[in-house]
Write a protein that holds these residues in place. Sequence first.
Motif, PDB file in Angstrom:
ATOM      1  N   LEU A   1      10.178  -1.505  14.107  1.00 55.11           N
ATOM      2  CA  LEU A   1       9.634  -2.395  15.138  1.00 55.11           C
ATOM      3  C   LEU A   1       8.105  -2.373  15.137  1.00 55.11           C
ATOM      4  O   LEU A   1       7.462  -3.421  15.248  1.00 55.11           O
ATOM      5  CB  LEU A   1      10.162  -2.004  16.512  1.00 55.11           C
ATOM      6  CG  LEU A   1      11.592  -2.414  16.818  1.00 55.11           C
ATOM      7  CD1 LEU A   1      12.091  -1.697  18.070  1.00 55.11           C
ATOM      8  CD2 LEU A   1      11.687  -3.911  16.990  1.00 55.11           C
ATOM      9  N   LEU A   2       7.529  -1.202  15.012  1.00 57.29           N
ATOM     10  CA  LEU A   2       6.067  -1.090  15.009  1.00 57.29           C
ATOM     11  C   LEU A   2       5.452  -1.748  13.778  1.00 57.29           C
ATOM     12  O   LEU A   2       4.412  -2.411  13.866  1.00 57.29           O
ATOM     13  CB  LEU A   2       5.649   0.376  15.106  1.00 57.29           C
ATOM     14  CG  LEU A   2       5.961   1.055  16.443  1.00 57.29           C
ATOM     15  CD1 LEU A   2       5.594   2.533  16.388  1.00 57.29           C
ATOM     16  CD2 LEU A   2       5.246   0.354  17.580  1.00 57.29           C
ATOM     17  N   LYS A   3       6.093  -1.574  12.617  1.00 55.47           N
ATOM     18  CA  LYS A   3       5.584  -2.212  11.393  1.00 55.47           C
ATOM     19  C   LYS A   3       5.683  -3.727  11.487  1.00 55.47           C
ATOM     20  O   LYS A   3       4.757  -4.443  11.080  1.00 55.47           O
ATOM     21  CB  LYS A   3       6.356  -1.708  10.177  1.00 55.47           C
ATOM     22  CG  LYS A   3       5.981  -0.306   9.769  1.00 55.47           C
ATOM     23  CD  LYS A   3       6.770   0.146   8.562  1.00 55.47           C
ATOM     24  CE  LYS A   3       6.446   1.584   8.212  1.00 55.47           C
ATOM     25  NZ  LYS A   3       7.215   2.061   7.059  1.00 55.47           N
ATOM     26  N   ALA A   4       6.789  -4.229  12.005  1.00 51.95           N
ATOM     27  CA  ALA A   4       6.956  -5.672  12.150  1.00 51.95           C
ATOM     28  C   ALA A   4       5.940  -6.225  13.152  1.00 51.95           C
ATOM     29  O   ALA A   4       5.369  -7.302  12.941  1.00 51.95           O
ATOM     30  CB  ALA A   4       8.374  -6.000  12.593  1.00 51.95           C
ATOM     31  N   SER A   5       5.701  -5.486  14.220  1.00 53.14           N
ATOM     32  CA  SER A   5       4.721  -5.899  15.218  1.00 53.14           C
ATOM     33  C   SER A   5       3.312  -5.963  14.607  1.00 53.14           C
ATOM     34  O   SER A   5       2.560  -6.902  14.860  1.00 53.14           O
ATOM     35  CB  SER A   5       4.743  -4.927  16.390  1.00 53.14           C
ATOM     36  OG  SER A   5       3.720  -5.218  17.295  1.00 53.14           O
ATOM     37  N   ALA A   6       2.977  -4.974  13.800  1.00 53.52           N
ATOM     38  CA  ALA A   6       1.668  -4.961  13.135  1.00 53.52           C
ATOM     39  C   ALA A   6       1.542  -6.138  12.163  1.00 53.52           C
ATOM     40  O   ALA A   6       0.476  -6.750  12.052  1.00 53.52           O
ATOM     41  CB  ALA A   6       1.465  -3.642  12.401  1.00 53.52           C
ATOM     42  N   PHE A   7       2.640  -6.466  11.482  1.00 49.79           N
ATOM     43  CA  PHE A   7       2.620  -7.604  10.568  1.00 49.79           C
ATOM     44  C   PHE A   7       2.398  -8.907  11.330  1.00 49.79           C
ATOM     45  O   PHE A   7       1.590  -9.739  10.922  1.00 49.79           O
ATOM     46  CB  PHE A   7       3.928  -7.663   9.772  1.00 49.79           C
ATOM     47  CG  PHE A   7       4.028  -8.880   8.900  1.00 49.79           C
ATOM     48  CD1 PHE A   7       3.289  -8.960   7.731  1.00 49.79           C
ATOM     49  CD2 PHE A   7       4.834  -9.943   9.253  1.00 49.79           C
ATOM     50  CE1 PHE A   7       3.355 -10.091   6.934  1.00 49.79           C
ATOM     51  CE2 PHE A   7       4.922 -11.075   8.466  1.00 49.79           C
ATOM     52  CZ  PHE A   7       4.174 -11.149   7.293  1.00 49.79           C
ATOM     53  N   VAL A   8       3.105  -9.085  12.436  1.00 51.52           N
ATOM     54  CA  VAL A   8       2.941 -10.297  13.251  1.00 51.52           C
ATOM     55  C   VAL A   8       1.505 -10.386  13.747  1.00 51.52           C
ATOM     56  O   VAL A   8       0.892 -11.462  13.726  1.00 51.52           O
ATOM     57  CB  VAL A   8       3.942 -10.301  14.433  1.00 51.52           C
ATOM     58  CG1 VAL A   8       3.605 -11.385  15.438  1.00 51.52           C
ATOM     59  CG2 VAL A   8       5.355 -10.468  13.916  1.00 51.52           C
ATOM     60  N   GLU A   9       0.958  -9.265  14.153  1.00 53.43           N
ATOM     61  CA  GLU A   9      -0.425  -9.221  14.636  1.00 53.43           C
ATOM     62  C   GLU A   9      -1.405  -9.613  13.530  1.00 53.43           C
ATOM     63  O   GLU A   9      -2.377 -10.330  13.761  1.00 53.43           O
ATOM     64  CB  GLU A   9      -0.753  -7.818  15.152  1.00 53.43           C
ATOM     65  CG  GLU A   9      -2.137  -7.656  15.686  1.00 53.43           C
ATOM     66  CD  GLU A   9      -2.195  -7.746  17.194  1.00 53.43           C
ATOM     67  OE1 GLU A   9      -3.301  -7.962  17.691  1.00 53.43           O
ATOM     68  OE2 GLU A   9      -1.168  -7.595  17.860  1.00 53.43           O
ATOM     69  N   SER A  10      -1.152  -9.155  12.308  1.00 53.59           N
ATOM     70  CA  SER A  10      -2.064  -9.449  11.203  1.00 53.59           C
ATOM     71  C   SER A  10      -2.010 -10.920  10.786  1.00 53.59           C
ATOM     72  O   SER A  10      -2.978 -11.457  10.262  1.00 53.59           O
ATOM     73  CB  SER A  10      -1.744  -8.566   9.997  1.00 53.59           C
ATOM     74  OG  SER A  10      -0.533  -8.964   9.382  1.00 53.59           O
TER      75      SER A  10
ATOM     76  N   THR B   1      -4.988 -12.013  18.033  1.00 56.75           N
ATOM     77  CA  THR B   1      -4.963 -10.699  18.661  1.00 56.75           C
ATOM     78  C   THR B   1      -3.995 -10.712  19.848  1.00 56.75           C
ATOM     79  O   THR B   1      -4.022 -11.623  20.665  1.00 56.75           O
ATOM     80  CB  THR B   1      -6.371 -10.326  19.160  1.00 56.75           C
ATOM     81  OG1 THR B   1      -7.262 -10.387  18.049  1.00 56.75           O
ATOM     82  CG2 THR B   1      -6.392  -8.935  19.751  1.00 56.75           C
ATOM     83  N   GLY B   2      -3.138  -9.701  19.912  1.00 55.55           N
ATOM     84  CA  GLY B   2      -2.181  -9.584  21.003  1.00 55.55           C
ATOM     85  C   GLY B   2      -0.828 -10.209  20.700  1.00 55.55           C
ATOM     86  O   GLY B   2       0.124 -10.011  21.451  1.00 55.55           O
TER      87      GLY B   2
ATOM     88  N   ARG C   1       3.063  -9.265  22.155  1.00 57.32           N
ATOM     89  CA  ARG C   1       3.947 -10.251  22.770  1.00 57.32           C
ATOM     90  C   ARG C   1       5.284 -10.333  22.031  1.00 57.32           C
ATOM     91  O   ARG C   1       6.341 -10.420  22.652  1.00 57.32           O
ATOM     92  CB  ARG C   1       3.276 -11.630  22.807  1.00 57.32           C
ATOM     93  CG  ARG C   1       2.136 -11.709  23.814  1.00 57.32           C
ATOM     94  CD  ARG C   1       1.631 -13.120  23.973  1.00 57.32           C
ATOM     95  NE  ARG C   1       1.151 -13.719  22.735  1.00 57.32           N
ATOM     96  CZ  ARG C   1      -0.072 -13.599  22.244  1.00 57.32           C
ATOM     97  NH1 ARG C   1      -0.975 -12.885  22.898  1.00 57.32           N
ATOM     98  NH2 ARG C   1      -0.423 -14.195  21.121  1.00 57.32           N
ATOM     99  N   TRP C   2       5.234 -10.291  20.701  1.00 58.69           N
ATOM    100  CA  TRP C   2       6.456 -10.325  19.902  1.00 58.69           C
ATOM    101  C   TRP C   2       7.321  -9.096  20.197  1.00 58.69           C
ATOM    102  O   TRP C   2       8.531  -9.203  20.380  1.00 58.69           O
ATOM    103  CB  TRP C   2       6.099 -10.385  18.414  1.00 58.69           C
ATOM    104  CG  TRP C   2       7.283 -10.376  17.523  1.00 58.69           C
ATOM    105  CD1 TRP C   2       8.025 -11.438  17.138  1.00 58.69           C
ATOM    106  CD2 TRP C   2       7.884  -9.226  16.921  1.00 58.69           C
ATOM    107  NE1 TRP C   2       9.050 -11.031  16.320  1.00 58.69           N
ATOM    108  CE2 TRP C   2       8.983  -9.669  16.174  1.00 58.69           C
ATOM    109  CE3 TRP C   2       7.585  -7.867  16.932  1.00 58.69           C
ATOM    110  CZ2 TRP C   2       9.792  -8.810  15.451  1.00 58.69           C
ATOM    111  CZ3 TRP C   2       8.399  -7.009  16.210  1.00 58.69           C
ATOM    112  CH2 TRP C   2       9.483  -7.485  15.491  1.00 58.69           C
ATOM    113  N   LEU C   3       6.694  -7.929  20.259  1.00 61.02           N
ATOM    114  CA  LEU C   3       7.410  -6.692  20.542  1.00 61.02           C
ATOM    115  C   LEU C   3       8.040  -6.724  21.930  1.00 61.02           C
ATOM    116  O   LEU C   3       9.174  -6.277  22.117  1.00 61.02           O
ATOM    117  CB  LEU C   3       6.467  -5.494  20.416  1.00 61.02           C
ATOM    118  CG  LEU C   3       7.081  -4.109  20.483  1.00 61.02           C
ATOM    119  CD1 LEU C   3       8.140  -3.929  19.399  1.00 61.02           C
ATOM    120  CD2 LEU C   3       6.021  -3.051  20.343  1.00 61.02           C
TER     121      LEU C   3
END
Length: 94
Positions: free
Chosen positions: A13-22, A26-27, A31-33
């Motif tokens: 979940l954290l890796k996917a969230s970081a990918f969405v953020e990249s 920003t933010g 929101r996705w998480l």
Amino acid sequence: MKLVLRKRAINALLKASAFVESMNTTGSGDRWLEKIENVIFRLAASRAKFAICKHPSLAKFNYRCYANNDCVIAFRVKENEFEVCRFILGSRLA
């Protein structure tokens, strides 16, 4: 019902969230998480019965699956415990 997230699911979940953020503003990862967390909470609160996953690598552990847009949430339900074991992006499940 007690909700348990396994370490492997949290990391995914954290890796996917970081990918969405990249890929977005920003933010957007946060929101996705938050949306995914809401899906997990609703899933844990539901009384629906889910079948064992059809994918052999998940079925051998008796995981139950829920497909949400482009991801799969693999979980187990015990007496008073909802255990999220895996979080898999759809493109990774081939």
